[in-house]
Design a protein around this motif. Structure first.
Motif, PDB file in Angstrom:
ATOM      1  N   ALA A  52     -33.554 -13.349 -60.855  1.00  0.00           N
ATOM      2  CA  ALA A  52     -34.194 -13.136 -59.560  1.00  0.00           C
ATOM      3  C   ALA A  52     -33.911 -14.299 -58.633  1.00  0.00           C
ATOM      4  O   ALA A  52     -33.487 -15.378 -59.052  1.00  0.00           O
ATOM      5  CB  ALA A  52     -35.705 -12.966 -59.744  1.00  0.00           C
ATOM      6  N   ARG A  53     -34.205 -14.053 -57.380  1.00  0.00           N
ATOM      7  CA  ARG A  53     -34.223 -15.096 -56.362  1.00  0.00           C
ATOM      8  C   ARG A  53     -35.587 -15.100 -55.688  1.00  0.00           C
ATOM      9  O   ARG A  53     -36.209 -14.051 -55.537  1.00  0.00           O
ATOM     10  CB  ARG A  53     -33.147 -14.865 -55.289  1.00  0.00           C
ATOM     11  CG  ARG A  53     -31.739 -15.106 -55.755  1.00  0.00           C
ATOM     12  CD  ARG A  53     -30.748 -14.902 -54.614  1.00  0.00           C
ATOM     13  NE  ARG A  53     -29.380 -15.097 -55.058  1.00  0.00           N
ATOM     14  CZ  ARG A  53     -28.752 -16.262 -55.065  1.00  0.00           C
ATOM     15  NH1 ARG A  53     -29.379 -17.350 -54.623  1.00  0.00           N
ATOM     16  NH2 ARG A  53     -27.504 -16.358 -55.470  1.00  0.00           N
ATOM     17  N   ALA A  54     -36.018 -16.263 -55.261  1.00  0.00           N
ATOM     18  CA  ALA A  54     -37.228 -16.388 -54.457  1.00  0.00           C
ATOM     19  C   ALA A  54     -36.805 -16.805 -53.058  1.00  0.00           C
ATOM     20  O   ALA A  54     -36.392 -17.956 -52.844  1.00  0.00           O
ATOM     21  CB  ALA A  54     -38.182 -17.413 -55.065  1.00  0.00           C
ATOM     22  N   GLU A  79     -32.004 -17.468 -60.400  1.00  0.00           N
ATOM     23  CA  GLU A  79     -32.614 -18.070 -61.578  1.00  0.00           C
ATOM     24  C   GLU A  79     -32.837 -17.016 -62.658  1.00  0.00           C
ATOM     25  O   GLU A  79     -32.809 -15.811 -62.390  1.00  0.00           O
ATOM     26  CB  GLU A  79     -33.961 -18.717 -61.225  1.00  0.00           C
ATOM     27  CG  GLU A  79     -33.878 -19.856 -60.236  1.00  0.00           C
ATOM     28  CD  GLU A  79     -35.208 -20.563 -60.068  1.00  0.00           C
ATOM     29  OE1 GLU A  79     -35.658 -21.222 -61.028  1.00  0.00           O
ATOM     30  OE2 GLU A  79     -35.801 -20.447 -58.975  1.00  0.00           O
ATOM     31  N   SER A 131     -39.059  -5.334 -57.583  1.00  0.00           N
ATOM     32  CA  SER A 131     -40.050  -6.037 -58.402  1.00  0.00           C
ATOM     33  C   SER A 131     -40.195  -5.301 -59.722  1.00  0.00           C
ATOM     34  O   SER A 131     -39.886  -4.113 -59.823  1.00  0.00           O
ATOM     35  CB  SER A 131     -41.401  -6.113 -57.680  1.00  0.00           C
ATOM     36  OG  SER A 131     -41.853  -4.818 -57.305  1.00  0.00           O
ATOM     37  N   SER A 144     -43.056  -9.410 -62.653  1.00  0.00           N
ATOM     38  CA  SER A 144     -42.335 -10.449 -61.916  1.00  0.00           C
ATOM     39  C   SER A 144     -43.269 -11.121 -60.920  1.00  0.00           C
ATOM     40  O   SER A 144     -44.297 -10.567 -60.515  1.00  0.00           O
ATOM     41  CB  SER A 144     -41.147  -9.835 -61.174  1.00  0.00           C
ATOM     42  OG  SER A 144     -41.570  -8.771 -60.325  1.00  0.00           O
ATOM     43  N   ASP A 182     -43.002 -13.371 -55.271  1.00  0.00           N
ATOM     44  CA  ASP A 182     -41.921 -13.749 -54.365  1.00  0.00           C
ATOM     45  C   ASP A 182     -40.543 -13.617 -54.990  1.00  0.00           C
ATOM     46  O   ASP A 182     -39.549 -14.067 -54.414  1.00  0.00           O
ATOM     47  CB  ASP A 182     -42.125 -15.190 -53.864  1.00  0.00           C
ATOM     48  CG  ASP A 182     -42.117 -16.211 -55.000  1.00  0.00           C
ATOM     49  OD1 ASP A 182     -42.310 -15.808 -56.168  1.00  0.00           O
ATOM     50  OD2 ASP A 182     -41.925 -17.415 -54.718  1.00  0.00           O
ATOM     51  N   HIS A 183     -40.451 -12.988 -56.160  1.00  0.00           N
ATOM     52  CA  HIS A 183     -39.160 -12.838 -56.829  1.00  0.00           C
ATOM     53  C   HIS A 183     -38.513 -11.503 -56.479  1.00  0.00           C
ATOM     54  O   HIS A 183     -39.141 -10.452 -56.602  1.00  0.00           O
ATOM     55  CB  HIS A 183     -39.329 -12.932 -58.344  1.00  0.00           C
ATOM     56  CG  HIS A 183     -39.578 -14.323 -58.826  1.00  0.00           C
ATOM     57  ND1 HIS A 183     -39.865 -14.620 -60.142  1.00  0.00           N
ATOM     58  CD2 HIS A 183     -39.579 -15.515 -58.175  1.00  0.00           C
ATOM     59  CE1 HIS A 183     -40.044 -15.914 -60.266  1.00  0.00           C
ATOM     60  NE2 HIS A 183     -39.872 -16.477 -59.093  1.00  0.00           N
TER      61      HIS A 183
END
Length: 566
Positions: A62-64, A70, A533, A549, A552-553
């Motif tokens: 995922a990315r935030a 990450e 999500s 999750s 914010d992912h």
């Protein structure tokens, strides 16, 4: 492990695993013990205690926001999900996980790549056999290599890697994994001339892991070869070329595999434009290996596709054009191919989209139309366990004008076949099931669809008794997640929680190992782009889903692992 998930509209689909397994690349090392990403990655957190029914361990990429890509671990073995734990920390200063992760056959080992726009790339590996991931360790490859695909031996003790040398081609590396996953790769492929390279996509280990086969063009002259080498100390850089003469326009090596006893090596060849053209077999039980033998009949159409039995003992071969053609079957016995048997002699043609073997290899299935109704596909099965294949059996319920079977999937235990079918032109797709031994009449599993409703994706439990479907079953405007059970056909039970405006359940839901818990992705549109999500819901409490999750992912990929020790 659950059986395959599928989309009825995917023209390339056979089946896919219910837990995502993406390939990753390779790694790097410096003279220092510390990584260029900073301190050694650490994984901390507490497990949820005793396993709840439906327990699982989750890895997701995922990315935030605008942050780096990450990997996160979530303990879902308890009644509620634990917090997402970053697997590779710290991940700062421009470093980012590249793509997703790749897993060894048993999922003990996970390897992944981190990249930096200026400092290069590193490959890391983590032991996933415990309740939490062990601290990842770096595989010692130089950072200036462009990292490619990797493959594990069957016993998971060694790892083969392909890394681009910066001269236009990749070299093959091999290393032995320590107890913590640490390994020092050694150049294993034959030496490369300038512009030469090997293909990491075609790496194949013999069943006893003592030999390694791969394809490459080490001379850089545009002629690809197949190489066979040993995996023992001292075998590095040494390999025999096994390739025979191939047609210049069909000389790409597309796949390499060994027979179940390891005595025969097979490789398929073809072209980037028209795909598979044929199979060569090499007797590798003798030293030196024998010359290649072409075991496929002459190509009779524009395009050729094959499907292998899981034990590589038989082939289904499709020859055709524009998605319609003829299907044949033949056994493989060492370097000899059995009689080529046409499977569908009735008027009409076989679809090149959906054909294959049941997981146990006994049955072949395919879709075929008629000359009077092209592209109105019916489903057939053939028993291939005898000396010769049986006559085809039509399996689906009758279809009206414009109707068609649109996707086929077996349960993992081969007892049940599931298929999507559009009953007539302009209608939605329903889910049906049929048993082959003994043969039963087809049964529709879902509730009647609303006007303009349809089903899109499915995931089956191992025995096929429970099936997850994503579709517009309740409302044609919103895709939601439903459960159907073969013991109660005609009833679709909604599992997903209520969705917000514009949200939909996305493709590929996952069962836990015991089929008691379900994980699914929800799609939202943010600034015109889809954002996903991850959520979980227990089958006994439909609708009571919780998010797995972080808020914010933005999810990229997901891997569902069973509880540790199960």
């Amino acid at each position: 492990m659950t059986s395959a998930t599928a989309c009825p509209g995917d023209p390339t689909a056979g089946t896919e695993t219910a837990s995502t397994d993406s390939t990753s690349a390779q790694s790097s090392t410096t003279d220092d013990a510390a990584s260029t990403t900073g301190d050694e990655p650490t994984t901390t957190g507490e497990t949820s205690g005793d396993h709840a029914p439906g327990g699982a361990r989750i890895v997701y990429g995922a990315r935030a926001g605008d942050g780096p890509g990450e990997l996160f671990f979530v303990d879902c073995t308890g009644a509620t999900p634990g917090p997402p734990i970053p697997i590779h920390t710290p991940l700062t200063g421009g470093w980012s996980v590249s793509g997703f992760a790749s897993f060894s056959p048993s999922s003990r080992w996970m390897h992944y790549v981190v990249r930096h726009p200026e400092l290069g790339a590193e490959t890391w590996i983590a032991d996933m056999s415990g309740p939490l991931p062990a601290a990842p360790v770096r595989i010692e490859l130089p950072t200036d290599l462009a990292h490619g695909v990797a493959g594990f031996t069957h016993d998971e003790s060694r790892l083969a890697l392909a890394a681009n040398q910066g001269t236009g081609g990749s070299q093959i590396y091999l290393c032995t994994l320590g107890p913590d996953g640490s390994c020092v790769p050694e150049v294993w492929g034959v030496p490369l001339a300038p512009g030469g390279g090997h293909s990491g996509q075609s790496i194949s280990f013999s069943p006893d892991d003592t030999r390694l086969a791969y394809a490459g063009d080490p001379d850089g002259d545009g002629i690809e070869q197949v190489f066979l080498g040993g995996t023992a100390p001292g075998d590095a850089g040494e390999a025999a070329s096994l390739s025979g003469e191939l047609p210049p326009d069909e000389s790409a090596i597309t796949e390499i595999w060994f027979s179940a006893d390891g005595g025969t090596l097979y490789y398929s060849f073809g072209s980037l434009l028209n795909g598979f053209a044929g199979i060569h077999a090499v007797d590798v039980s003798v030293d030196p290996p024998a010359s290649p033998t072409n075991i496929t009949p002459p190509k009779s159409a524009e395009k050729r596709l094959i499907r292998l039995r899981d034990d590589t003992s038989a082939v289904l071969q499709w020859d055709g054009a524009a998605g319609r053609g003829d299907l044949s079957f033949y056994d493989l016995d060492g370097t000899e191919a059995g009689e080529v048997v046409s499977l569908h002699d009735a008027p009409g043609r076989v679809s090149g989209k959906y054909f294959g073997f049941s997981p146990d290899g006994r049955f072949a299935f395919y879709l075929a139309d008629t000359e009077d109704a092209p592209d109105e596909w019916d489903l057939y099965a053939v028993d291939t366990s005898g000396p010769l294949p049986s006559s085809p059996t039509k399996l689906n319920a009758p279809l009206a004008a414009g109707g068609a079977v649109t996707h086929v999937s077996f349960s993992a235990d081969s007892t049940r076949l599931l298929y999507f079918a559009r009953p007539a032109s302009g209608l939605g797709v329903d889910l049906w099931t049929v048993r082959l031994d003994p043969l039963t009449a087809p049964v529709m599993l879902n509730s009647p669809l609303p006007a303009m409703g349809t089903l899109e994706f499915l995931t089956a439990s191992d025995d096929g008794s429970r099936v997850l479907v994503v579709g517009t079953q309740a409302s044609f405007e919103t895709a939601e997640l439903f459960l159907v059970e073969t013991a109660a056909p005609g009833v679709s039970s909604k599992l997903s929680a209520p969705l917000g405006p514009g949200q939909n359940v996305a493709h590929l839901p996952f069962f836990s190992a015991d089929s008691q818990r379900v994980f699914y992705k929800v799609e939202d549109i943010v600034d015109g782009e889809p954002v996903y999500s991850l959520h979980q819901v227990d089958i006994p409490t439909p609708g009571a889903a919780v998010q797995v999750s972080a808020e914010d992912h933005a999810i990229v990929e997901v891997k569902v692992l069973p509880p540790a020790g199960s």
